[in-house]
Design an enzyme around this catalytic site. Sequence first.
Site, short mmCIF file in Angstrom:
data_model
loop_
_atom_site.label_atom_id
_atom_site.label_comp_id
_atom_site.label_asym_id
_atom_site.label_seq_id
_atom_site.Cartn_x
_atom_site.Cartn_y
_atom_site.Cartn_z
N SER A 31 8.98 -22.43 -14.31
CA SER A 31 10.10 -22.50 -14.97
C SER A 31 10.72 -23.97 -14.68
O SER A 31 10.31 -24.56 -13.84
CB SER A 31 11.04 -21.69 -14.67
OG SER A 31 12.32 -21.84 -15.00
N TYR B 247 15.20 -16.85 -7.98
CA TYR B 247 14.51 -17.07 -9.07
C TYR B 247 14.27 -18.83 -8.87
O TYR B 247 13.25 -19.26 -9.15
CB TYR B 247 15.07 -17.00 -10.44
CG TYR B 247 14.33 -17.16 -11.76
CD1 TYR B 247 13.47 -16.37 -12.11
CD2 TYR B 247 14.48 -18.45 -12.41
CE1 TYR B 247 12.98 -16.30 -13.21
CE2 TYR B 247 13.61 -18.81 -13.67
CZ TYR B 247 12.75 -17.68 -13.97
OH TYR B 247 11.82 -17.79 -14.94
N LYS C 53 10.44 -19.98 -8.18
CA LYS C 53 9.56 -20.82 -8.93
C LYS C 53 9.46 -22.30 -8.43
O LYS C 53 8.81 -22.75 -8.79
CB LYS C 53 10.79 -20.93 -10.34
CG LYS C 53 10.78 -19.65 -10.99
CD LYS C 53 9.24 -19.13 -11.65
CE LYS C 53 9.52 -17.91 -12.77
NZ LYS C 53 8.07 -17.65 -12.98
N1 LIG Z 1 11.91 -16.60 -21.15
C1 LIG Z 1 12.29 -17.64 -20.65
O1 LIG Z 1 13.49 -18.25 -21.07
C2 LIG Z 1 11.59 -18.18 -19.43
C3 LIG Z 1 11.80 -19.59 -19.02
C4 LIG Z 1 10.93 -20.05 -18.16
C5 LIG Z 1 10.13 -19.39 -17.51
N2 LIG Z 1 9.82 -18.07 -17.55
C6 LIG Z 1 8.85 -17.42 -17.22
O2 LIG Z 1 7.58 -17.01 -18.16
C7 LIG Z 1 7.06 -15.92 -17.59
C8 LIG Z 1 7.04 -14.55 -18.75
O3 LIG Z 1 8.26 -14.36 -18.84
P1 LIG Z 1 8.82 -13.93 -20.41
O4 LIG Z 1 9.73 -14.63 -20.52
O5 LIG Z 1 7.75 -13.98 -21.32
O6 LIG Z 1 9.40 -12.40 -20.03
P2 LIG Z 1 8.85 -10.94 -20.55
O7 LIG Z 1 9.73 -10.07 -19.87
O8 LIG Z 1 8.95 -10.90 -22.08
O9 LIG Z 1 7.19 -11.02 -20.24
C9 LIG Z 1 6.91 -10.88 -18.78
C10 LIG Z 1 5.73 -9.82 -18.81
O10 LIG Z 1 5.18 -9.90 -17.44
C11 LIG Z 1 4.82 -8.33 -17.15
N3 LIG Z 1 5.00 -8.24 -15.74
C12 LIG Z 1 6.12 -8.20 -14.89
N4 LIG Z 1 5.84 -7.80 -13.66
C13 LIG Z 1 4.28 -7.65 -13.78
C14 LIG Z 1 3.55 -7.49 -12.64
N5 LIG Z 1 3.86 -6.96 -11.53
N6 LIG Z 1 2.27 -7.31 -12.68
C15 LIG Z 1 1.91 -7.35 -14.14
N7 LIG Z 1 2.67 -7.70 -15.16
C16 LIG Z 1 4.01 -7.83 -15.02
C17 LIG Z 1 5.87 -7.69 -18.14
O11 LIG Z 1 5.52 -6.30 -18.15
C18 LIG Z 1 6.02 -8.49 -19.24
O12 LIG Z 1 5.02 -7.92 -20.23
C19 LIG Z 1 7.70 -15.52 -16.44
O13 LIG Z 1 6.96 -16.03 -15.48
C20 LIG Z 1 9.07 -16.12 -16.42
O14 LIG Z 1 9.50 -16.09 -15.26
C21 LIG Z 1 10.64 -17.52 -18.72
#
Ligand SMILES: NC(=O)c1ccc[n+]([C@@H]2O[C@H](COP(=O)([O-])OP(=O)(O)OC[C@H]3O[C@@H](n4cnc5c(N)ncnc54)[C@H](O)[C@@H]3O)[C@@H](O)[C@H]2O)c1
Length: 258
Positions: free
Chosen positions: A135, A148, A152
Amino acid sequence: MKLEGKVTVVTGAASGIGRGIARRFADEGAKVVCADIDEAGVQAVADEIGGIGVVTDVSVESDVQRLTKTAEESYGDIDLFFSNAGIGTSGGVEVPDEGWQRIWEINLVSHIYAARAVLPKMIERGHGYICSTASAAGLLTQIGSAPYAVTKHAAVALAEWIAVTHGDQGIRVSVLCPQAVRSKMTAGGGGVASVDGMLEPEDVAEAVVQAIEREQFLILPHPEVLTYMQRKTSDYDRWLRGMRRFQADWRSRQSSDN
Ligand SMILES: NC(=O)c1ccc[n+]([C@@H]2O[C@H](COP(=O)([O-])OP(=O)(O)OC[C@H]3O[C@@H](n4cnc5c(N)ncnc54)[C@H](O)[C@@H]3O)[C@@H](O)[C@H]2O)c1
């Protein structure tokens, strides 16, 4: 690396960024193994893109090993592992140990399990690609969430370390560091990370594919993040003062909105 014909694994593929990446990899002609803890969600994405869905808790090493075994048995050697699953939380040092432990296991240790599962064979073959989703919070900080920000940063550190240590053995590494992206995680709004706009998972997937083609380490779908990193490294104390002002403005805007 071109994705066409490559064997790829994407974790957190049932929704959000992971689903966007899985769909785009399939469009590029890759064979995609989708992994997620969400059984119905992961199967739906796998069916949609003509891939395989494997229910996996990425914080459990035996699950990650079973995932890589299934991928190899179905499609052959894994060319690219995208360790994307992650969770968010809010709070500071007062967050109970169980909360710190859970986010640590998912946002950092899962990447260790992934690398442990695929690196030896990749090194033996002399090529392989490991990607992870950290992130912008892993390069800068996360206002309102110590766990977080810390986990990260650790994910970025691991990606750097693997790139440095195994780059000369043919291992390519990329780390994805977006600000706000529309997903379940940001369903209630992107918080402070959305100041530079909320991207769609498709925009992120485009940045990912371009970076993989160029074999570029740092993937920044929000280009502003590079400027913020440069400001941080050029004068840390000035950056901290600026972030404190930013946090105070953000907090007062939040309380006047409520
Ligand atoms: N959305 C944002 O703004 C953003 C920004 C920066 C980084 N991220 C990162 O992007 C990645 C994806 O997040 P997202 O935003 O798509 O959120 P999201 O919640 O839509 O998707 C995350 C997915 O990970 C799965 N998950 C959670 N714990 C798990 C586990 N223990 N084992 C297997 N699967 C698991 C969930 O079921 C979900 O389908 C994450 O690492 C998040 O920290 C997101």
